[in-house]
Motif scaffolding. Structure first.
Motif, PDB file in Angstrom:
ATOM      1  N   VAL A  57       0.837  -1.205   0.000  1.00 17.72           N
ATOM      2  CA  VAL A  57       0.000   0.000   0.000  1.00 17.72           C
ATOM      3  C   VAL A  57       0.869   1.251   0.000  1.00 17.72           C
ATOM      4  N   ILE A 177      13.102  -1.280   1.601  1.00 19.47           N
ATOM      5  CA  ILE A 177      11.921  -1.564   2.415  1.00 19.47           C
ATOM      6  C   ILE A 177      11.611  -3.058   2.410  1.00 19.47           C
ATOM      7  N   ILE A 180      13.573  -5.098   4.909  1.00 16.65           N
ATOM      8  CA  ILE A 180      13.109  -5.011   6.294  1.00 16.65           C
ATOM      9  C   ILE A 180      11.822  -5.810   6.504  1.00 16.65           C
ATOM     10  N   LEU A 184       8.327 -11.396   6.894  1.00 15.54           N
ATOM     11  CA  LEU A 184       7.525 -11.377   8.112  1.00 15.54           C
ATOM     12  C   LEU A 184       6.076 -11.578   7.700  1.00 15.54           C
ATOM     13  N   TYR A 188       2.375  -6.818   7.925  1.00 16.37           N
ATOM     14  CA  TYR A 188       3.489  -5.936   8.246  1.00 16.37           C
ATOM     15  C   TYR A 188       3.981  -5.228   7.002  1.00 16.37           C
ATOM     16  N   ALA A 190       2.294  -4.419   4.429  1.00 22.31           N
ATOM     17  CA  ALA A 190       1.332  -3.377   4.082  1.00 22.31           C
ATOM     18  C   ALA A 190       1.583  -2.125   4.909  1.00 22.31           C
ATOM     19  N   ILE A 191       1.727  -2.307   6.217  1.00 18.85           N
ATOM     20  CA  ILE A 191       1.853  -1.140   7.082  1.00 18.85           C
ATOM     21  C   ILE A 191       3.211  -0.469   6.875  1.00 18.85           C
ATOM     22  N   ALA A 192       4.257  -1.272   6.661  1.00 19.72           N
ATOM     23  CA  ALA A 192       5.576  -0.692   6.415  1.00 19.72           C
ATOM     24  C   ALA A 192       5.596   0.104   5.113  1.00 19.72           C
ATOM     25  N   LEU A 194       3.013   1.530   3.721  1.00 16.89           N
ATOM     26  CA  LEU A 194       2.232   2.737   3.995  1.00 16.89           C
ATOM     27  C   LEU A 194       3.138   3.802   4.605  1.00 16.89           C
ATOM     28  N   GLY A 195       3.996   3.383   5.540  1.00 25.27           N
ATOM     29  CA  GLY A 195       4.905   4.319   6.196  1.00 25.27           C
ATOM     30  C   GLY A 195       5.933   4.887   5.246  1.00 25.27           C
ATOM     31  N   ILE A 196       6.569   4.020   4.464  1.00 31.75           N
ATOM     32  CA  ILE A 196       7.642   4.516   3.591  1.00 31.75           C
ATOM     33  C   ILE A 196       7.064   5.482   2.567  1.00 31.75           C
ATOM     34  N   ILE A 199       6.712   8.845   4.121  1.00 32.28           N
ATOM     35  CA  ILE A 199       8.005   9.505   4.320  1.00 32.28           C
ATOM     36  C   ILE A 199       8.535  10.060   3.003  1.00 32.28           C
TER      37      ILE A 199
ATOM     38  N   PHE B  44      -7.977  -1.199   7.410  1.00 38.99           N
ATOM     39  CA  PHE B  44      -7.549   0.075   6.845  1.00 38.99           C
ATOM     40  C   PHE B  44      -8.649   1.122   6.893  1.00 38.99           C
ATOM     41  N   LEU B 250      -1.244   5.661  10.195  1.00 39.18           N
ATOM     42  CA  LEU B 250       0.111   5.132  10.360  1.00 39.18           C
ATOM     43  C   LEU B 250       0.560   5.109  11.820  1.00 39.18           C
ATOM     44  N   PHE B 253      -1.429   2.339  13.576  1.00 37.83           N
ATOM     45  CA  PHE B 253      -0.917   0.993  13.302  1.00 37.83           C
ATOM     46  C   PHE B 253       0.402   0.757  14.027  1.00 37.83           C
ATOM     47  N   ILE B 257       1.059  -2.330  16.629  1.00 37.59           N
ATOM     48  CA  ILE B 257       2.085  -3.357  16.476  1.00 37.59           C
ATOM     49  C   ILE B 257       3.102  -3.270  17.602  1.00 37.59           C
ATOM     50  N   TYR B 310       8.546  15.752   9.509  1.00 33.84           N
ATOM     51  CA  TYR B 310       8.851  14.320   9.398  1.00 33.84           C
ATOM     52  C   TYR B 310       8.290  13.518  10.549  1.00 33.84           C
ATOM     53  N   PHE B 312       5.841  11.589  10.596  1.00 36.90           N
ATOM     54  CA  PHE B 312       5.512  10.215  10.183  1.00 36.90           C
ATOM     55  C   PHE B 312       6.720   9.310  10.301  1.00 36.90           C
ATOM     56  N   PHE B 316       7.231   5.415  11.631  1.00 33.29           N
ATOM     57  CA  PHE B 316       7.820   4.411  10.761  1.00 33.29           C
ATOM     58  C   PHE B 316       9.057   3.788  11.402  1.00 33.29           C
ATOM     59  N   LEU B 319       8.089   1.425  13.998  1.00 32.73           N
ATOM     60  CA  LEU B 319       7.597   0.211  13.347  1.00 32.73           C
ATOM     61  C   LEU B 319       8.766  -0.688  12.926  1.00 32.73           C
ATOM     62  N   LEU B 323       9.823  -4.399  14.212  1.00 35.84           N
ATOM     63  CA  LEU B 323       9.936  -5.525  13.298  1.00 35.84           C
ATOM     64  C   LEU B 323      11.277  -6.225  13.458  1.00 35.84           C
ATOM     65  N   LEU B 324      12.332  -5.421  13.653  1.00 37.47           N
ATOM     66  CA  LEU B 324      13.663  -6.015  13.696  1.00 37.47           C
ATOM     67  C   LEU B 324      13.973  -6.608  15.061  1.00 37.47           C
TER      68      LEU B 324
END
Lengths: 432, 337
Positions: A57, A177, A180, A184, A188, A190-192, A194-196, A199, B44, B250, B253, B257, B310, B312, B316, B319, B323-324
């Motif tokens: 997304v 992206i 990362i 997974l 995840y 989708a949401i990642a 959306l974030g990138i 940005i 969403f 964003l 979410f 998470i 920035y 957002f 991110f 997030l 994840l990591l």
């Protein structure tokens, strides 16, 4: 099957011809050009969703990167700005690379318990160093003739090169992206993404030294002739006369649109050829195998994560190409125009409607949805006018409904998406 | 004195606004995490559901104001809130009946649900823009400030004041009340226990005779109520802008998470962590450090880690870090799909 496809495409062509006759040919070709670009984006999303089942997304971000590349490739460089701050920007970029390398090396060398503190320390030092050189350089660049430039400019190359370059830039971002978030759980990613994408848009909006930000970069060079020059060219005037055109300026702008359409058809054709070849190759079969049963494919020795990364990069690159083409067509980069409903979720409606997993379906979806998106505006207007007919001319409710008419397109797109998913989940042209 | 000034400055620009924003995010994230836990997909359309509920509240507020109803110093919107919640609940139950139930019966992949929620998002966005229009709406009335910066300075004799807006206090009070009620419901009532059981282990809960349709219905009711409250509080605190609700998705979410999917306490924690990080990273520490440093000294630059443009990026980065480092979140959430 192929006959059905041909019939659908013929209906679509007929619709555009109807617009040509009833509205104007300029409008029809304007729609066609964006239909072609939308079709390329839909192909990109179809690679990710249709071939591999990835839910991306962040399409808007990759499209915007393509648009940014178009500016950076085609605009003339601003030598004054380069003199003022080019060195500082370059230096901070080198420090950035140095920081990343230092962090990676340090992580290998130091004992495990020191890994996190050392990495954080290196990042902080690098961050401070970068700011020391970066901020003054940015200020100096933005001070150079802010009304007209105030940014570094581009490379002054033909803008068509940026179509390929835009794909490469988007591919680079996708690699980052994907590294990362892939491998997974599915949402995840989708949401990642959306974030990138948010940005990337923020960078394009606010880094004025790079993109002029909300001041917009206008007057991008064109790969096709300019209207004002055309009307003074002899061969064009005789061509227009031969066609019996009434309005020369109108014909010139139509001619420009036809030129763009021809270029876009070539690009779409090339991408389509590759996409079809890929889908029918052993690689395409492997992709679908991974999509349908990840565990089984993995047990057969396929490297699922790497294959996902591969197809994710390819799809994003395709969106980047389309983004560069769109900015070329507009002749300007307007960062504020990038909104997710239009640049991300609309593309999803195209793919779902057309038929995920089928390239011909995705292209058809791109055409149909863009056509409806444009024609929904006059239709919504007409609809609101009709239902408010009995009301007074200055009735507030009537005014309000007519003002909101443009947004019936959102309603229409949502309804199409939900209806297709419910009643024809495989789309108009299903996967073979 | 200098230290007190520095702390007052920090509280005024970081602590107070961060707390209010954190409560708003937490309420949003609670709704997302409930749907994630019970229906097992990333919704969403939650941002647009917030927008839709808030729109209903605004319309009811205007109606009440037109009738001359006034509960000042409190904002009239609080009185209109129940009406808005009912509208949002009706909308989300209808959505579930006509959209999501079908996929539930087919036992579709979570991604299919997520894509369907994109369609729902489009429909909500269209409805909101047709009914109330795409422009900003300001609907806060009543008193603006509990305490202004100037009054605070008078009271304490400090150079820096702490301004506390009424909307911030209202946000916190309402958020605490709603969260308490939610946890009481989840821990103590039969339906709440059934929901937790269903979220933990669907098959086992079905075996013990829990009615899945009822659980899903309650989940939607709670999510819609929380969404409306979160959206209204956000609108009272800032202004109501229809387009903002896609962007706020964003951080919501990220909070979900970070807290651990399906974990209500985690969602609240996540909301506050995201909000404080956002405000702290984008705050310029120049004046703050000038108070702490030697007299007549001030840092040369703004000492701002990231420009506010920035914000957002903060969600991110959180997030990515989750994840990591710990993909299950702070409180070990479930891993679906």
């Amino acid at each position: 099957m192929t006959r059905k496809v041909a019939v659908y495409y013929a209906i679509m062509a007929a619709l555009l011809v109807v617009v040509g006759f009833y509205q104007s040919w300029n409008v029809a070709f304007g729609i066609l050009n964006l239909c072609l670009i939308s079709a390329i984006m839909a192909l990109g999303v179809n690679m990710q969703w249709g071939y591999a089942g990835l839910f991306n997304v962040g399409i808007m971000g990759f499209t915007a990167l393509g648009g940014l590349t178009a500016v950076l490739v085609s605009m003339p460089p601003v030598s004054e700005a380069w003199k003022a701050g080019g060195g500082g920007i370059a230096l901070s970029f080198l420090i950035l690379i140095g920081t990343v390398i230092a962090a990676l090396v340090a992580r290998r060398r130091v004992p495990a318990y020191l890994k996190l503190p050392v990495t954080i320390a290196i990042i902080i030092v690098g961050f401070i160093l970068i700011r020391v050189f970066y901020l003054p350089a940015v200020d100096r660049i933005e001070e150079v003739n802010p009304a007209h430039t105030g940014y570094l400019g581009g490379m002054n190359l033909p803008i068509v090169i940026s179509w390929a370059a835009g794909g490469l830039v988007a591919a680079g971002a996708a690699w980052f992206i994907g590294k990362i978030a892939l491998g997974l759980r599915a949402d995840y990613l989708a949401i990642a993404t959306l974030g990138i994408s948010e940005i990337i848009i923020a960078i394009i909006k606010y880094e004025e030294w790079l993109t002029r930000g909300v001041k917009n970069v206008t007057g991008l060079p064109r790969p096709v002739p300019y209207e004002v020059e055309l009307v003074e060219t002899e061969w064009f005037v005789s061509l227009a006369n031969w066609f019996g055109a009434a309005d020369l300026a109108d014909t010139a702008s139509l001619f420009v649109k036809v030129c763009y359409a021809a270029l876009f058809v070539v690009v779409l054709g090339i991408i389509m050829w590759f996409a079809e070849r890929a889908l029918k190759s052993p690689w395409g079969r492997m992709m679908r195998a991974i999509r349908d049963n990840r565990d089984a494919a993995s047990a057969m020795g396929k490297d699922v994560t790497w294959r996902h990364l591969q197809v994710f990069i390819l799809g994003c690159a395709t969106c980047g190409i389309a983004g560069a083409m769109m900015t070329t067509l507009d002749g300007q980069l307007t960062p504020t125009s990038y909104i997710p409903l239009r640049y991300t979720f609309l593309i999803w409606v195209m793919v779902i409607l057309g038929g995920s997993g089928n390239n011909w379906g995705a292209v058809l979806g791109g055409f149909v949805i863009w056509f409806l998106w444009i024609e929904a505006a006059p239709f919504g207007q007409w609809f609101m006018q009709t239902i408010t007919l009995p009301m007074d001319e200055d009735n507030w409710l009537k005014q309000h409904l007519i003002n909101g008419a443009a947004y019936t397109r959102f309603l229409l797109m949502g309804t199409i998406l939900l209806a297709v998913m419910r009643f024809a989940p495989r789309g108009v042209i299903p996967e073979r | 004195m200098e230290i007190a000034n520095a702390l007052a400055l920090f509280a005024n620009f970081v602590l107070v606004p961060g707390t209010a924003y954190g409560a708003q995010l937490a309420l949003g994230a609670l709704g997302v995490t409930l749907i994630f836990g019970i229906l097992r997909f990333a919704n969403f359309s939650h941002g647009e559901l917030m927008s839709f509920g808030t729109m209903a509240v605004i319309l009811a507020t205007w109606f009440l104001q037109g009738q001359g109803v006034d509960i000042s110093p409190l904002p009239t919107a609080l009185l209109a809130l129940p009406a808005g919640i009912l509208v949002a609940i009706a909308m989300s139950l209808a959505t579930d009946r006509f959209v999501f139930r079908f996929y539930r019966q087919k036992r579709s992949n979570p991604i299919v649900f997520a894509i369907a929620s994109v369609g729902v998002m489009f429909v909500y966005a269209g409805l909101v823009r047709i009914v109330i229009g795409p422009d900003d709406q300001s609907f806060a009335d009543g008193a603006r400030f509990i305490i202004t910066a100037w009054e605070f300075e008078e009271m304490t004799g400090l150079d820096e004041g702490i301004a506390i807006k009424q909307s911030q206090v209202v946000t916190l009070v309402v958020a605490v009340a709603v969260m308490t009620a939610l946890f009481w419901f989840l821990q103590k009532t039969r339906s709440g226990k059934a929901m937790r059981a269903y979220s933990d282990n669907e098959d086992l809960s079905l075996l013990s005779g829990i009615n899945p349709d009822r659980v899903v219905m309650i989940a939607w009711i709670i999510a819609a109520a929380l969404a409306t409250i979160a959206g209204t509080l956000y609108g009272l605190d800032k202004t109501y802008k229809p387009f903002i609700f896609l962007q706020i998705l964003l951080p919501i979410f990220a909070a979900t998470i970070l807290g651990g999917i399906g974990q209500p306490i985690g969602a609240i924690l996540g909301g506050f962590v995201v909000a404080y990080s956002e405000v702290m990273v984008t705050y310029a520490y120049k004046k703050f450090l000038a108070y702490l440093g030697p007299a007549d000294w001030a840092p040369d630059s703004l000492i701002q880690l990231l420009s506010t443009d920035y914000k957002f990026a903060v969600s991110f980065l959180i997030l990515v870090a989750v994840l990591l480092i710990r993909p299950t979140g702070i409180i070990r959430g479930k891993v679906i799909g």
